[in-house]
Write a protein that holds these residues in place. Structure first.
Motif, PDB file in Angstrom:
ATOM      1  N   ILE A  14       6.672  15.857  10.757  1.00 37.58           N
ATOM      2  CA  ILE A  14       6.831  14.492  10.251  1.00 37.58           C
ATOM      3  C   ILE A  14       7.713  13.724  11.234  1.00 37.58           C
ATOM      4  O   ILE A  14       8.811  14.165  11.555  1.00 37.58           O
ATOM      5  CB  ILE A  14       7.465  14.500   8.851  1.00 37.58           C
ATOM      6  N   TRP A  16       4.431  11.678   2.379  1.00 37.13           N
ATOM      7  CA  TRP A  16       3.050  11.556   2.832  1.00 37.13           C
ATOM      8  C   TRP A  16       2.882  12.421   4.060  1.00 37.13           C
ATOM      9  O   TRP A  16       3.803  13.124   4.452  1.00 37.13           O
ATOM     10  CB  TRP A  16       2.743  10.081   3.110  1.00 37.13           C
ATOM     11  N   ASP A  17       1.738  12.348   4.733  1.00 30.10           N
ATOM     12  CA  ASP A  17       1.478  13.259   5.848  1.00 30.10           C
ATOM     13  C   ASP A  17       2.398  13.033   7.044  1.00 30.10           C
ATOM     14  O   ASP A  17       2.638  13.949   7.818  1.00 30.10           O
ATOM     15  CB  ASP A  17       0.009  13.231   6.268  1.00 30.10           C
ATOM     16  N   ASP A  18       2.919  11.845   7.216  1.00 32.31           N
ATOM     17  CA  ASP A  18       3.833  11.594   8.330  1.00 32.31           C
ATOM     18  C   ASP A  18       4.991  10.697   7.887  1.00 32.31           C
ATOM     19  O   ASP A  18       5.396   9.789   8.594  1.00 32.31           O
ATOM     20  CB  ASP A  18       3.093  10.953   9.514  1.00 32.31           C
TER      21      ASP A  18
END
Length: 161
Positions: free
Chosen positions: A98, A61-63
Motif C-alpha cells: 500500500i 482499499w487496495d492501495d
C-alpha cells in the motif's frame, strides 16, 4: 523505548491513552471492543514495560490505508514518539503493498510536518466513511482529512529486492 506490534495484553493501556485525548475532544473515542477486534492493526511504543503511545494502520482499499488512533501519553508528548509510530505504520503499509496513507485528524499540523497534505474528504472513497456514520459527531466532527503518497518508498523497496 521500543516500538512493536500490539498484543491483546496491551488493549487496556491503549484504551486509557486514547480515551484521555478523546475525553479532551482531541480525537475520537475507541471502544475496548473495537481495539480488541483490531489489535493486529496497532503498534505501541513501550518504555520500561509500560505502553506510552499507540497507533493503528487500517487497510481501506487496495492501495489506501488509514493511520488512526495515534496517541502519546501526555508526559511523553513532543519527543518524536508520534512521528516514530507514524513512520512504523507507513513502513507496514509499504510492506503490505500500500503506497497511499491518509489520516483524519483534529491536529492536521502534526501530519503536515510528516509530509501529509490536506485534501477534501470527497477525494477519499465513500467506503472509509463507514466508521464515521456510527459516530455521534457525524456528519460534522471537524476532523481534517490528509493524505500522503508513499511511492518514494516503493522505489526504495524495489532497489532492495
Amino acid at each position: 523505548m521500543k516500538i512493536r506490534p500490539a498484543k491483546v495484553q496491551d488493549v487496556k493501556q491503549i484504551h486509557k491513552i486514547v480515551e484521555f485525548y478523546a475525553d479532551n475532544k482531541e480525537m475520537l473515542h475507541r471502544s475496548l471492543n473495537s481495539i480488541y477486534e483490531n489489535i493486529q492493526e496497532y503498534v505501541v511504543a513501550e518504555h520500561n514495560k509500560k505502553i506510552i503511545a499507540c497507533g493503528a494502520l487500517h487497510v481501506s482499499w487496495d492501495d489506501l490505508a488509514e493511520v488512526k488512533a495515534l496517541a502519546v501519553e501526555k508526559k511523553y508528548a513532543r519527543k518524536g514518539i508520534g512521528r516514530k509510530i507514524v513512520t512504523t505504520l507507513e513502513k507496514n503499509a509499504v510492506e503490505l503493498g500500500i503506497f497511499t496513507t491518509f489520516a483524519l485528524s483534529f491536529k492536521p499540523e502534526f501530519f503536515k510536518k510528516l509530509g501529509y497534505e490536506i485534501i477534501s474528504k470527497e477525494v477519499l472513497p465513500q467506503k472509509i466513511w463507514s466508521e464515521c456514520i456510527n459516530c455521534h459527531l457525524f456528519p460534522d466532527c471537524g476532523e481534517i482529512p490528509l493524505i500522503k503518497d508513499l511511492t518514494i518508498h516503493k522505489k526504495n523497496k524495489k532497489k532492495k529486492s
